[in-house]
Design an enzyme around this catalytic site. Structure first.
Site, PDB file in Angstrom:
ATOM      1  N   HIS A  67       5.600   6.465  11.382  1.00 13.59           N
ATOM      2  CA  HIS A  67       5.026   6.294  10.045  1.00 13.59           C
ATOM      3  C   HIS A  67       4.135   7.513   9.788  1.00 13.59           C
ATOM      4  CE1 HIS A  67       3.715   4.608   6.409  1.00 13.59           C
ATOM      5  NE2 HIS A  67       3.261   3.427   6.806  1.00 13.59           N
ATOM      6  N   ARG A 126       0.802  -1.216   0.000  1.00 11.03           N
ATOM      7  CA  ARG A 126       0.000   0.000   0.000  1.00 11.03           C
ATOM      8  C   ARG A 126       0.839   1.271   0.000  1.00 11.03           C
ATOM      9  NH1 ARG A 126      -2.310  -3.846   1.453  1.00 11.03           N
ATOM     10  NH2 ARG A 126      -0.621  -4.148   2.914  1.00 11.03           N
ATOM     11  N   THR A 127       1.787   1.364   0.936  1.00  5.33           N
ATOM     12  CA  THR A 127       2.510   2.627   1.072  1.00  5.33           C
ATOM     13  C   THR A 127       3.310   2.939  -0.189  1.00  5.33           C
ATOM     14  OG1 THR A 127       2.660   2.279   3.461  1.00  5.33           O
ATOM     15  CG2 THR A 127       4.125   3.920   2.506  1.00  5.33           C
ATOM     16  N   ARG A 184      11.416   3.753   3.158  1.00  6.77           N
ATOM     17  CA  ARG A 184      11.054   2.844   4.258  1.00  6.77           C
ATOM     18  C   ARG A 184      12.270   2.011   4.610  1.00  6.77           C
ATOM     19  NH1 ARG A 184       5.672  -0.708   4.824  1.00  6.77           N
ATOM     20  NH2 ARG A 184       5.014   1.379   5.447  1.00  6.77           N
ATOM     21  N   LYS A 236      25.031  -4.964  -1.063  1.00  4.06           N
ATOM     22  CA  LYS A 236      26.488  -4.969  -1.210  1.00  4.06           C
ATOM     23  C   LYS A 236      27.178  -4.243  -0.057  1.00  4.06           C
ATOM     24  CE  LYS A 236      25.880  -4.598  -6.247  1.00  4.06           C
ATOM     25  NZ  LYS A 236      26.133  -3.738  -7.427  1.00  4.06           N
TER      26      LYS A 236
END
Length: 308
Positions: free
Chosen positions: A132, A54-55, A104, A83
């Site tokens: 959030h 969703r986000t 995120r 890496k």
């Protein structure tokens, strides 16, 4: 050159700025055609070091609806983080490719580190169990549209209140409004962290901690359900023991208010029965539309783009 504004915590925004963003989202809802070219030739980078549906798609849809374009990755494994590249190096590179970054990360504080090094605005799209803020803006928009106000109501927050970053951010945001009573519904193991309790006490907020959802139901104006988050547990045994603690069913809504608004940040696992979806009080899918519109408003705000 003007210094970039970032959104790491909901507290980075003043009450007036939040109201302006909510008003802009309402105008976007009413007049989407006005905004179709607002971000033409602008690029949003979505740096998702942790899975999201969703986000991430909401941010991408928001930018595309503003006439902009998107680039990015959807997991750490598909980025140079695999890496060993640092967050600060990643954002300094990507900041040369994009005008704004939504990020995120599973580690708390990573977006703050990114903001210290990024040449473009950073939006925290969730950092571990911490914050959030765009979900909180989504929640505030949904609540205001459904209730017509953001003050003088009883908000029940149910489920994983310990690791639930959406819960922490929503409490921090609504502490600014008068007349809010919080009913914190969770098992003992998943109670809100002490720093949130400290914030409630410092604000002289009215709150109670309970474990029985049905007993609390009649007094609630808002019921904010959350899932028990498997990815936040250190061992599967604890997760399995707690995962079905709260399951909202039509029967459990028998004594709820007629104008109750049921919210959930999603994804849902089994904490809300699909039978509740037909109830007019279920707002969680409508929430996702609100999320797209408030992210459109936020992108315009952080890029300093005015639309008449």
């Amino acid at each position: 050159m003007q210094e970039n504004r970032h959104l790491i915590s909901i507290l980075d925004l003043s009450e007036a700025e939040i109201e302006a963003l909510l008003n802009k989202a309402d105008d976007i809802d009413a007049h989407p055609e006005k905004y179709e070219e607002s971000c033409r030739h602008k690029q949003l980078a979505t740096l998702f070091f942790e899975p999201s549906t969703r986000t991430r798609l909401s941010f991408e849809s928001a930018m595309l609806s503003l006439g902009g374009s998107v680039l990015g990755f959807s997991s750490a494994n598909s980025s140079s983080a695999s890496k060993g590249e640092s967050v600060s190096d990643t954002v300094q590179v990507v900041g040369n490719y994009a005008d704004i970054i939504a990020m995120r990360h599973p580690k708390e504080g990573a977006p703050m580190v990114a903001a210290m090094h990024s040449p473009v605005p950073i939006i925290n799209a969730g950092d571990g169990g911490h914050f959030h803020p765009t979900q909180t803006l989504t929640d505030l928009l949904t609540i205001r549209r459904k209730k017509g106000r953001l003050d003088n109501m009883t908000i029940g927050l149910c489920g994983d209140l310990k690791f639930g970053r959406t819960v922490h951010s929503l409490i921090e945001a609504t502490l600014r409004y008068e007349g809010i009573h919080y009913v914190l519904i969770s098992p003992e193991e998943l109670k809100v962290p002490e720093y949130i309790i400290d914030s409630l006490k410092e604000a002289n907020a009215s709150f109670e901690e309970v474990s029985d959802l049905e007993e609390a139901m009649p007094k609630l104006d808002i019921l904010y359900m959350t899932r028990i988050q498997k990815e936040r547990f250190f061992n599967e045994e604890d997760y399995l023991r707690l995962k079905d603690t709260y399951i909202l069913t039509p029967e459990k809504l028998a004594d709820a208010k007629e104008d109750l608004a049921i919210l959930h940040p999603l994804p849902r696992v089994n904490e809300i029965s699909v039978r509740v979806d037909e109830d007019k009080r279920a707002c969680y899918f409508y929430q996702t539309l609100c999320g797209k519109q408030i992210r459109m408003a936020l992108i315009l705000f952080l890029l300093g783009i005015e639309t008449a």
